[in-house]
Motif scaffolding. Structure first.
Motif, PDB file in Angstrom:
ATOM      1  N   TYR A 144       0.850  -1.191   0.000  1.00 19.64           N
ATOM      2  CA  TYR A 144       0.000   0.000   0.000  1.00 19.64           C
ATOM      3  C   TYR A 144       0.881   1.234   0.000  1.00 19.64           C
ATOM      4  CZ  TYR A 144      -3.481   3.428   1.714  1.00 19.64           C
ATOM      5  OH  TYR A 144      -4.316   4.516   1.864  1.00 19.64           O
ATOM      6  N   TRP A 145       0.661   2.101  -0.996  1.00 20.10           N
ATOM      7  CA  TRP A 145       1.395   3.368  -1.099  1.00 20.10           C
ATOM      8  C   TRP A 145       0.485   4.502  -0.672  1.00 20.10           C
ATOM      9  CZ3 TRP A 145       1.155   8.154  -3.406  1.00 20.10           C
ATOM     10  CH2 TRP A 145       2.332   8.876  -3.546  1.00 20.10           C
ATOM     11  N   TYR A 146       1.018   5.405   0.142  1.00 16.18           N
ATOM     12  CA  TYR A 146       0.246   6.567   0.589  1.00 16.18           C
ATOM     13  C   TYR A 146       1.143   7.796   0.541  1.00 16.18           C
ATOM     14  CZ  TYR A 146      -2.850   9.542   3.354  1.00 16.18           C
ATOM     15  OH  TYR A 146      -3.675  10.565   3.767  1.00 16.18           O
ATOM     16  N   GLY A 147       0.679   8.839  -0.135  1.00 14.28           N
ATOM     17  CA  GLY A 147       1.514  10.034  -0.207  1.00 14.28           C
ATOM     18  C   GLY A 147       0.967  11.093  -1.135  1.00 14.28           C
ATOM     19  N   SER A 148       1.858  12.008  -1.504  1.00 15.83           N
ATOM     20  CA  SER A 148       1.519  13.197  -2.295  1.00 15.83           C
ATOM     21  C   SER A 148       1.889  12.995  -3.758  1.00 15.83           C
ATOM     22  CB  SER A 148       2.269  14.410  -1.736  1.00 15.83           C
ATOM     23  OG  SER A 148       2.215  15.509  -2.621  1.00 15.83           O
ATOM     24  N   GLN A 149       1.030  13.505  -4.633  1.00 15.94           N
ATOM     25  CA  GLN A 149       1.304  13.502  -6.076  1.00 15.94           C
ATOM     26  C   GLN A 149       1.237  14.942  -6.601  1.00 15.94           C
ATOM     27  OE1 GLN A 149      -1.817  10.765  -7.338  1.00 15.94           O
ATOM     28  NE2 GLN A 149      -0.363   9.057  -7.411  1.00 15.94           N
ATOM     29  N   LEU A 150       1.933  15.823  -5.914  1.00 21.29           N
ATOM     30  CA  LEU A 150       1.866  17.252  -6.224  1.00 21.29           C
ATOM     31  C   LEU A 150       2.490  17.552  -7.584  1.00 21.29           C
ATOM     32  CD1 LEU A 150       1.122  20.097  -5.243  1.00 21.29           C
ATOM     33  CD2 LEU A 150       3.336  20.164  -4.059  1.00 21.29           C
ATOM     34  N   GLU A 151       1.766  18.327  -8.380  1.00 26.06           N
ATOM     35  CA  GLU A 151       2.183  18.672  -9.741  1.00 26.06           C
ATOM     36  C   GLU A 151       2.688  20.119  -9.756  1.00 26.06           C
ATOM     37  OE1 GLU A 151       1.446  20.494 -13.662  1.00 26.06           O
ATOM     38  OE2 GLU A 151       0.105  20.736 -11.946  1.00 26.06           O
ATOM     39  N   ILE A 152       3.602  20.423 -10.654  1.00 29.32           N
ATOM     40  CA  ILE A 152       4.285  21.714 -10.638  1.00 29.32           C
ATOM     41  C   ILE A 152       3.320  22.891 -10.782  1.00 29.32           C
ATOM     42  CG2 ILE A 152       4.870  21.443 -13.096  1.00 29.32           C
ATOM     43  CD1 ILE A 152       6.777  23.486 -10.385  1.00 29.32           C
TER      44      ILE A 152
END
Length: 515
Positions: free
Chosen positions: A398-406
């Motif tokens: 399970y991956w949990y985190g941020s996918q913030l784009e520029i």
């Protein structure tokens, strides 16, 4: 956001966040704030402090080197803060700090590189000033001192020095927050949220979130967590200004990345591991929560996974969270014997230009390039996908985190990229927590209220998501060549599949298939 979409996100364990961060002042601060360093993280943190901490800008002073003089002059004019030009060195730092008139109730925010963190903590303790940094640093030259052994140059050694101060100061001393950026920092809070999400989705009852170290470790053990990757893939690019020969390009501190990349690879070492890697070694002092490899992190690769990128190779670069998380989730019996600990390590694929820069650096026997460039305004596209991958539980990984784009980061706050905003928002959250909790002594991210940190940082890291996967390091292997474990340890995978071991050279042990 529609109600249906919100329900879908919640069902997947994802954070439901507003379209824009709140504009509220989270806390009032009556002291002076001294920011040390004004590189990419200092420049990105300052507007967040102005926006969310209730204090006059005239009580903020930025101390930075001459290399950032033009940037700090612009910021001083824009925000109304003060600045001084100077460089903290081991021989003269006390003299320079005394000129800033730091006193009880002030805050020293250390966002620099090559400034001895433990000496700064001692100074702030003596002054009864609050303190926060984003990494434990030695003084200039400490990372490259050939008279020191790899163990002495490691993050493990730096952390042990910090833990000695923690014990010396006691639990009610003036608060000093150690290593609270994105990673280390934010990812420790992601681990806790991920554990709660996994427990919910696998039917493991958790009436209330754990509040003690022992309870968190017991939950991780109960869920069967064996490995935790800090899995990061940075896809940001500068389409109009590609890397040149003889130039090191990165989306965050070039000097900081070179320093940590040339340190030995380090990882928290789990109790399920059966064999040491051939060039692995244990430290002879301290918690024994981690091992190191006799090779630099910038040339050591491991297999990992993130939702957008899928499987990829990341660099096993040393980071404090690899040690602190493994230590935090350790269980010992009555005889102080370790009975449970997960393996924890960073698996980092920086932006493609940084990968080329590392390759060039290694090819020159780690002699730094003559030119360095920080990617910020010239970034044209990409995301920084940063999170934690927890493996070994009933649903696989399970991956949990941020996918913030520029472009999203630019809409959220000025002077930041996708990479820097994950750091600066976490640093802001740590500063606020320290102001709210001024007498906690030295603390690591793992010891802080994760809900409060995520409440402040998450709106700047959107989207924050969770995703399950059946991926293991064995997926799609041996398609062109038979593979054997090059360390010759001949142990088998922990799930009993009777495949050849995947040791640290190839990735973590594979996990049981999803139920």
């Amino acid at each position: 956001m529609s109600e249906k979409k919100s329900q879908e996100l919640l069902a997947n364990g994802n954070a439901v966040l507003p379209d824009a961060p709140p504009h509220e002042k989270y806390v009032q601060f009556s002291g002076k704030l001294i920011m040390i360093g004004f590189g990419s993280i200092g420049q990105g943190t300052l507007p967040l402090i102005i926006k969310h901490i209730d204090m006059p800008p005239t009580r903020i002073t930025v101390l930075t080197g001459s290399d950032c003089e033009e940037e700090v002059k612009v910021a001083a004019k824009r925000y109304g803060v003060n600045f001084k030009i100077g460089m903290l060195l081991k021989e003269t730092y006390l003299e320079l700090l005394e000129k800033l008139s730091i006193e009880q109730g002030d805050f020293v925010l250390n966002l620099s590189v090559d400034v001895g963190s433990c000496d700064m903590m001692q100074f702030c303790h003596d002054k009864e000033a609050l303190y926060l940094d984003t990494v434990i640093e030695p003084w200039l030259g400490g990372y490259f001192d050939s008279d020191l052994t790899p163990s002495q140059r490691s993050n493990y050694a730096q952390r042990e020095d910090m833990l000695a101060l923690k014990c010396k100061f006691g639990p009610t001393a003036t608060t000093a927050v150690s290593t609270h950026g994105a990673n280390p920092g934010l990812v420790s809070h992601y681990v806790k949220q991920a554990l709660l999400n996994i427990a919910k989705d696998t039917g493991v009852p958790v009436e209330t979130a754990p509040t003690t170290r022992a309870d968190w470790a017991a939950l991780a053990c109960k869920l069967g967590i064996k490995t935790i990757h800090i899995a990061e893939r940075d896809t940001q690019v500068c389409a109009n200004t590609p890397k040149k020969v003889g130039e090191f390009v990165n989306t965050w501190s070039v000097d900081g990345f070179i320093s940590e990349g040339c340190q030995p690879s380090e990882l928290g070492w789990g109790t399920h591991e059966k064999e040491m890697p051939p060039d692995g070694a244990r430290h002879t002092h301290g918690t024994d929560a981690a091992i190191y490899l006799n090779r630099p992190g910038c040339t050591t690769k491991v297999r990992t996974w993130t939702p957008t990128e899928g499987p990829f190779h990341g660099f096993l670069v040393t980071h404090n969270e690899s040690i602190s998380i493994a230590d935090f989730f350790t269980i010992r019996d009555a005889d102080n014997t370790v009975t449970y600990r997960p393996t924890v390590h960073y698996a980092y694929h920086p932006c493609d230009d940084a990968v080329l820069s590392l390759h060039e650096l290694a090819g020159k026997n780690y002699v730094e390039q003559t030119e360095k460039r920080l990617m910020v305004d010239d970034i044209t596209s990409g995301i920084d996908e940063l999170g934690v991958l927890l493996c070994g539980h009933a649903k696989g990984a399970y991956w949990y985190g941020s996918q913030l784009e520029i472009e999203q980061s630019r809409r959220l706050i000025e002077s930041n990229s996708a990479t820097s905003l994950q750091v600066t928002s976490s640093a802001l959250a740590g500063v606020i927590w320290a102001i709210e909790n001024p007498n906690k002594g030295i603390v690591e991210p793992d010891e802080i209220d994760f809900k409060r940190i995520l409440e402040i940082a998450d709106p700047y890291c959107i989207p924050v998501v969770g995703a399950y996967t059946e991926w293991t390091p064995l997926q799609d292997r041996e398609t062109l060549f038979d593979e054997v474990c090059v360390c010759g340890c001949e142990c088998v995978c922990v799930c009993g599949c009777e495949r050849v071991c995947v040791c640290v050279l190839h990735g973590p042990p594979c996990v049981p298939p999803s139920s």
